[in-house]
Write a protein that holds these residues in place. Structure first.
Motif, PDB file in Angstrom:
ATOM      1  N   VAL A 283       0.825  -1.203   0.000  1.00 16.51           N
ATOM      2  CA  VAL A 283       0.000   0.000   0.000  1.00 16.51           C
ATOM      3  C   VAL A 283       0.865   1.262   0.000  1.00 16.51           C
ATOM      4  CG1 VAL A 283      -1.813   1.248   1.255  1.00 16.51           C
ATOM      5  CG2 VAL A 283      -1.839  -1.236   1.190  1.00 16.51           C
ATOM      6  N   GLN A 284       2.021   1.182   0.667  1.00 14.93           N
ATOM      7  CA  GLN A 284       2.884   2.354   0.802  1.00 14.93           C
ATOM      8  C   GLN A 284       3.836   2.549  -0.372  1.00 14.93           C
ATOM      9  OE1 GLN A 284       2.906   4.646   3.149  1.00 14.93           O
ATOM     10  NE2 GLN A 284       1.238   3.740   4.319  1.00 14.93           N
ATOM     11  N   ALA A 285       3.901   1.556  -1.249  1.00 15.42           N
ATOM     12  CA  ALA A 285       4.914   1.599  -2.314  1.00 15.42           C
ATOM     13  C   ALA A 285       4.667   2.742  -3.292  1.00 15.42           C
ATOM     14  CB  ALA A 285       4.931   0.270  -3.056  1.00 15.42           C
ATOM     15  N   ASP A 286       5.786   3.241  -3.878  1.00 15.93           N
ATOM     16  CA  ASP A 286       5.678   4.241  -4.941  1.00 15.93           C
ATOM     17  C   ASP A 286       5.342   3.559  -6.257  1.00 15.93           C
ATOM     18  OD1 ASP A 286       6.707   6.627  -3.499  1.00 15.93           O
ATOM     19  OD2 ASP A 286       8.455   5.330  -3.266  1.00 15.93           O
ATOM     20  N   LEU A 287       5.723   2.296  -6.338  1.00 14.02           N
ATOM     21  CA  LEU A 287       5.644   1.587  -7.617  1.00 14.02           C
ATOM     22  C   LEU A 287       5.463   0.092  -7.337  1.00 14.02           C
ATOM     23  CD1 LEU A 287       6.268   1.858 -10.747  1.00 14.02           C
ATOM     24  CD2 LEU A 287       8.605   1.189 -10.155  1.00 14.02           C
ATOM     25  N   LEU A 288       4.671  -0.564  -8.169  1.00 18.25           N
ATOM     26  CA  LEU A 288       4.529  -2.013  -8.029  1.00 18.25           C
ATOM     27  C   LEU A 288       5.194  -2.716  -9.205  1.00 18.25           C
ATOM     28  CD1 LEU A 288       0.753  -2.340  -6.979  1.00 18.25           C
ATOM     29  CD2 LEU A 288       2.762  -2.081  -5.506  1.00 18.25           C
ATOM     30  N   LEU A 289       5.882  -3.814  -8.902  1.00 20.95           N
ATOM     31  CA  LEU A 289       6.332  -4.720  -9.954  1.00 20.95           C
ATOM     32  C   LEU A 289       5.401  -5.918  -9.892  1.00 20.95           C
ATOM     33  CD1 LEU A 289      10.232  -4.825  -9.540  1.00 20.95           C
ATOM     34  CD2 LEU A 289       8.861  -3.378 -11.000  1.00 20.95           C
ATOM     35  N   HIS A 290       4.517  -6.032 -10.874  1.00 22.42           N
ATOM     36  CA  HIS A 290       3.552  -7.134 -10.865  1.00 22.42           C
ATOM     37  C   HIS A 290       4.140  -8.287 -11.685  1.00 22.42           C
ATOM     38  CE1 HIS A 290      -0.929  -8.427 -11.620  1.00 22.42           C
ATOM     39  NE2 HIS A 290      -0.139  -9.441 -11.458  1.00 22.42           N
ATOM     40  N   VAL A 291       4.642  -9.300 -10.970  1.00 19.75           N
ATOM     41  CA  VAL A 291       5.312 -10.428 -11.630  1.00 19.75           C
ATOM     42  C   VAL A 291       4.279 -11.473 -12.046  1.00 19.75           C
ATOM     43  CG1 VAL A 291       7.048 -12.239 -11.377  1.00 19.75           C
ATOM     44  CG2 VAL A 291       7.396 -10.035 -10.273  1.00 19.75           C
ATOM     45  N   VAL A 292       4.364 -11.904 -13.301  1.00 18.90           N
ATOM     46  CA  VAL A 292       3.415 -12.869 -13.854  1.00 18.90           C
ATOM     47  C   VAL A 292       4.204 -14.046 -14.425  1.00 18.90           C
ATOM     48  CG1 VAL A 292       1.625 -13.218 -15.601  1.00 18.90           C
ATOM     49  CG2 VAL A 292       1.899 -10.964 -14.528  1.00 18.90           C
ATOM     50  N   ASP A 293       3.771 -15.268 -14.126  1.00 12.48           N
ATOM     51  CA  ASP A 293       4.360 -16.440 -14.785  1.00 12.48           C
ATOM     52  C   ASP A 293       3.674 -16.575 -16.139  1.00 12.48           C
ATOM     53  OD1 ASP A 293       5.064 -18.889 -15.794  1.00 12.48           O
ATOM     54  OD2 ASP A 293       4.501 -20.043 -14.006  1.00 12.48           O
ATOM     55  N   ILE A 294       4.347 -16.040 -17.169  1.00 10.21           N
ATOM     56  CA  ILE A 294       3.696 -15.980 -18.476  1.00 10.21           C
ATOM     57  C   ILE A 294       3.634 -17.353 -19.141  1.00 10.21           C
ATOM     58  CG2 ILE A 294       5.802 -15.378 -19.741  1.00 10.21           C
ATOM     59  CD1 ILE A 294       3.806 -13.395 -21.288  1.00 10.21           C
ATOM     60  N   SER A 295       4.383 -18.315 -18.611  1.00 14.28           N
ATOM     61  CA  SER A 295       4.328 -19.660 -19.186  1.00 14.28           C
ATOM     62  C   SER A 295       3.122 -20.438 -18.644  1.00 14.28           C
ATOM     63  CB  SER A 295       5.613 -20.424 -18.866  1.00 14.28           C
ATOM     64  OG  SER A 295       5.677 -20.747 -17.485  1.00 14.28           O
ATOM     65  N   HIS A 296       2.421 -19.858 -17.676  1.00 15.99           N
ATOM     66  CA  HIS A 296       1.263 -20.549 -17.089  1.00 15.99           C
ATOM     67  C   HIS A 296       0.031 -20.367 -17.976  1.00 15.99           C
ATOM     68  CE1 HIS A 296      -1.762 -21.865 -14.223  1.00 15.99           C
ATOM     69  NE2 HIS A 296      -0.770 -22.378 -13.503  1.00 15.99           N
ATOM     70  N   PRO A 297      -0.706 -21.476 -18.244  1.00 18.49           N
ATOM     71  CA  PRO A 297      -1.883 -21.359 -19.123  1.00 18.49           C
ATOM     72  C   PRO A 297      -2.934 -20.378 -18.596  1.00 18.49           C
ATOM     73  CG  PRO A 297      -1.753 -23.559 -18.105  1.00 18.49           C
ATOM     74  CD  PRO A 297      -0.458 -22.866 -17.849  1.00 18.49           C
ATOM     75  N   GLN A 298      -2.946 -20.158 -17.295  1.00 19.70           N
ATOM     76  CA  GLN A 298      -3.956 -19.272 -16.708  1.00 19.70           C
ATOM     77  C   GLN A 298      -3.372 -17.900 -16.368  1.00 19.70           C
ATOM     78  OE1 GLN A 298      -7.362 -20.354 -14.851  1.00 19.70           O
ATOM     79  NE2 GLN A 298      -7.377 -21.203 -16.895  1.00 19.70           N
ATOM     80  N   ALA A 299      -2.314 -17.513 -17.055  1.00 15.01           N
ATOM     81  CA  ALA A 299      -1.622 -16.262 -16.698  1.00 15.01           C
ATOM     82  C   ALA A 299      -2.584 -15.073 -16.595  1.00 15.01           C
ATOM     83  CB  ALA A 299      -0.513 -15.975 -17.705  1.00 15.01           C
ATOM     84  N   GLU A 300      -3.507 -14.966 -17.545  1.00 15.46           N
ATOM     85  CA  GLU A 300      -4.400 -13.791 -17.520  1.00 15.46           C
ATOM     86  C   GLU A 300      -5.366 -13.821 -16.347  1.00 15.46           C
ATOM     87  OE1 GLU A 300      -5.763 -11.719 -21.035  1.00 15.46           O
ATOM     88  OE2 GLU A 300      -4.791 -13.283 -22.242  1.00 15.46           O
ATOM     89  N   GLU A 301      -5.870 -15.013 -16.023  1.00 17.51           N
ATOM     90  CA  GLU A 301      -6.765 -15.135 -14.864  1.00 17.51           C
ATOM     91  C   GLU A 301      -5.994 -14.809 -13.587  1.00 17.51           C
ATOM     92  OE1 GLU A 301      -6.596 -17.187 -17.329  1.00 17.51           O
ATOM     93  OE2 GLU A 301      -8.647 -17.579 -18.042  1.00 17.51           O
ATOM     94  N   GLN A 302      -4.728 -15.187 -13.564  1.00 18.50           N
ATOM     95  CA  GLN A 302      -3.922 -14.912 -12.373  1.00 18.50           C
ATOM     96  C   GLN A 302      -3.690 -13.402 -12.220  1.00 18.50           C
ATOM     97  OE1 GLN A 302      -0.454 -17.501 -12.613  1.00 18.50           O
ATOM     98  NE2 GLN A 302      -1.681 -19.276 -12.054  1.00 18.50           N
ATOM     99  N   ILE A 303      -3.487 -12.729 -13.353  1.00 18.03           N
ATOM    100  CA  ILE A 303      -3.341 -11.263 -13.298  1.00 18.03           C
ATOM    101  C   ILE A 303      -4.606 -10.649 -12.692  1.00 18.03           C
ATOM    102  CG2 ILE A 303      -3.187  -9.139 -14.684  1.00 18.03           C
ATOM    103  CD1 ILE A 303      -1.468 -10.737 -16.697  1.00 18.03           C
ATOM    104  N   ALA A 304      -5.770 -11.148 -13.152  1.00 18.25           N
ATOM    105  CA  ALA A 304      -7.040 -10.609 -12.664  1.00 18.25           C
ATOM    106  C   ALA A 304      -7.200 -10.866 -11.169  1.00 18.25           C
ATOM    107  CB  ALA A 304      -8.200 -11.227 -13.453  1.00 18.25           C
ATOM    108  N   ALA A 305      -6.797 -12.058 -10.731  1.00 19.53           N
ATOM    109  CA  ALA A 305      -6.920 -12.394  -9.306  1.00 19.53           C
ATOM    110  C   ALA A 305      -6.034 -11.468  -8.463  1.00 19.53           C
ATOM    111  CB  ALA A 305      -6.535 -13.853  -9.061  1.00 19.53           C
ATOM    112  N   VAL A 306      -4.829 -11.204  -8.944  1.00 16.77           N
ATOM    113  CA  VAL A 306      -3.919 -10.307  -8.226  1.00 16.77           C
ATOM    114  C   VAL A 306      -4.498  -8.891  -8.186  1.00 16.77           C
ATOM    115  CG1 VAL A 306      -1.647  -9.187  -8.301  1.00 16.77           C
ATOM    116  CG2 VAL A 306      -1.842 -11.653  -8.690  1.00 16.77           C
ATOM    117  N   ASN A 307      -5.022  -8.450  -9.334  1.00 17.81           N
ATOM    118  CA  ASN A 307      -5.599  -7.110  -9.373  1.00 17.81           C
ATOM    119  C   ASN A 307      -6.765  -6.961  -8.406  1.00 17.81           C
ATOM    120  OD1 ASN A 307      -3.775  -6.049 -11.153  1.00 17.81           O
ATOM    121  ND2 ASN A 307      -4.990  -6.525 -12.977  1.00 17.81           N
TER     122      ASN A 307
END
Ligand SMILES: Nc1nc2c(ncn2[C@@H]2O[C@H](COP(=O)(O)OP(=O)(O)OP(=O)(O)O)[C@@H](O)[C@H]2O)c(=O)[nH]1
Ligand SMILES: [Mg+2]
Length: 431
Positions: A283-307
């Protein structure tokens, strides 16, 4: 708290998994979810014997799945020596109890399983407190209904106000007392962290937080960038406690990088709540590095879950670099290109081979530069909404009160400058 999954010396706990196919969740999605549940179960030390699916129009209020299906699963479990059945969705306390009777074994749900893994992983006092709090909060409503059920069953009308009920009150009070105590202790931890943060703010180094789905490679990235030695392992929730390291960019800028707990689909709400102290780094960060395992078949769903977790903790408006990790595992560049088109600031990397890391460092430098500029604001005290907003999107470095106004020295990401335009006294660009 005792672990829910027992690992005996002789053999691991044998578990059977159950998922439900609904209109809102097709077979493929359910399959992925059950595979993830199997991974969670193995992470907790169990042996997965098999899984079962039921297609339903709507869920059964009493038994979650249909009674017939439950009987069928019960027979399978008996024949295969299953100790525990784990449901992919959260069960109500009543469903849990009813299923226990039909299936004649221990019943857990995804929430209880995740909590159990966290309990096994917690190392620091803070981590242990947070997880115990989440477990107790999960337990409390169940305890209530469980005892309520017992007293009704045992004596019905005549039992009211009798033994059962006072026992119920005693236990609830005990649990509630413990919850209150942990909340107080966590509060102290939070204050201590705020003090540490204030120290960091004086050093004026921007803070970047590594976030992402569990197993995406967050710790591997922190280790690769800073030479830290955080445990990076092919298991879910390897990291629970945050680690912060300094990173010097090729431009000589310093940035503090924090690795923290991973997110997952259907992350129990209570857990997010309990981990607020840890997630405060985010919450306090100036910037987020959102790391995604792009080799995972569900990468996009995982992005949504993190968001959605980021939204829940109030960090969804942070400037973010999407870090598409594990590109060494990709067959072609299709997936990377498709996702890079979708996101503004995106870099493809491999934290293990080092590919793309220099591009990531350059992007970090670019993204952090604007946040190094300070704004000076003068805000009347009665504008409390503006002040709250300021703390939410910005990083307050100095605060002075004089008379009817408060003066702030803050770092605010450029996209939010307009909102505060009426209050800006001065813009300073720091060296
Ligand atoms: N092939 C490949 N594997 C990677 C890469 N980055 C990480 N891994 C592997 O992915 C697994 C998970 O890495 P971690 O760094 O522990 O992931 P994490 O995001 O910190 O996971 P949690 O702390 O469990 O949430 C490990 O086995 C890593 O070796 C990469 O770029 N390529
Ligand atoms: Mg980790």
């Amino acid at each position: 708290m005792k672990a829910l999954i027992k690992t005996r010396n002789t053999r691991s706990e044998r578990v059977f998994l159950v998922g439900v196919e609904l209109k809102s969740r097709d077979r493929a999605e359910l399959r992925e979810s059950l595979d993830e549940l199997a991974e969670l179960a193995q992470t907790a030390g169990a042996e997965v014997v098999g899984d079962g699916i039921q297609k339903m129009e709507s869920l059964n209020a009493a038994t979650f799945i249909g009674k017939g299906k439950a009987d069928e699963f019960g027979k399978f479990c008996k024949a295969n020596d299953v100790d525990t059945v784990i449901f992919d969705d959260e069960l109500s306390p009543a469903q849990n109890r009813n299923l226990e009777k039909i299936l004649e074994c221990k019943i857990l749900d995804r929430t209880a399983l995740i909590l159990d893994i966290f309990a096994q992983r917690a190392r620091t006092r803070e981590g242990k407190m947070q997880i115990e709090l989440a477990q107790l909060q999960h337990l409390l409503p169940r305890l209530t209904k469980f005892w309520g059920h017992l007293s009704r069953q045992a004596g019905g009308i005549g039992m009211r106000g009798g033994e059962g009920e006072s026992q119920l009150e005693a236990d609830r009070r005990k649990v509630q007392e413990r919850i209150d105590k942990i909340e107080r202790d966590l509060d102290a931890v939070r204050r201590q962290r705020a003090t540490q943060r204030a120290g960091r703010q004086r050093s004026n180094w921007p803070l970047a937080s590594i976030v992402g789905y569990t197993n995406a490679g967050k710790s591997t990235l922190l280790n690769a960038l800073t030479g830290a030695d955080v445990l990076a392992k092919d298991i879910l929730f390897a990291t629970l406690d945050p680690t912060t390291r300094r990173l010097k960019l090729p431009t000589n800028q310093n940035v503090l990088l924090t690795d923290t707990v991973g997110f997952i689909k259907k992350l129990p709400h209570g857990l997010v709540e309990a981990f607020k102290a840890t997630l405060e780094e985010v919450v306090q960060a100036d910037l987020l590095l959102h790391v995604v395992d792009i080799s995972h078949p569900q990468a996009e769903e995982q992005i949504a879950a993190v968001n959605s977790v980021l939204a829940e903790i109030g960090a969804s408006e942070k400037p973010t670099i999407m870090v598409f990790n594990k590109i060494d595992k990709l067959d072609g560049s299709g997936a990377l290109n498709r996702l890079q088109e979708k996101f503004l600031h995106a870099v493809g990397i491999s934290a293990t081979t080092g590919e793309g890391i220099s591009t990531l460092l350059a992007e970090l430098g670019t993204q952090l530069r604007p946040t190094r500029a300070f704004l000076e604001l003068r805000v009347p005290h009665e504008q409390s909404a503006v002040i709250a907003r300021l703390h939410k999107v910005g990083q307050v470095i100095e605060r002075r009160y004089n008379g009817k106004t408060a003066r702030f020295k803050v770092r605010i990401p450029p996209q939010h400058h307009d909102e505060f335009a009426p209050f800006i006294v001065r813009k300073t660009s720091a060296a």
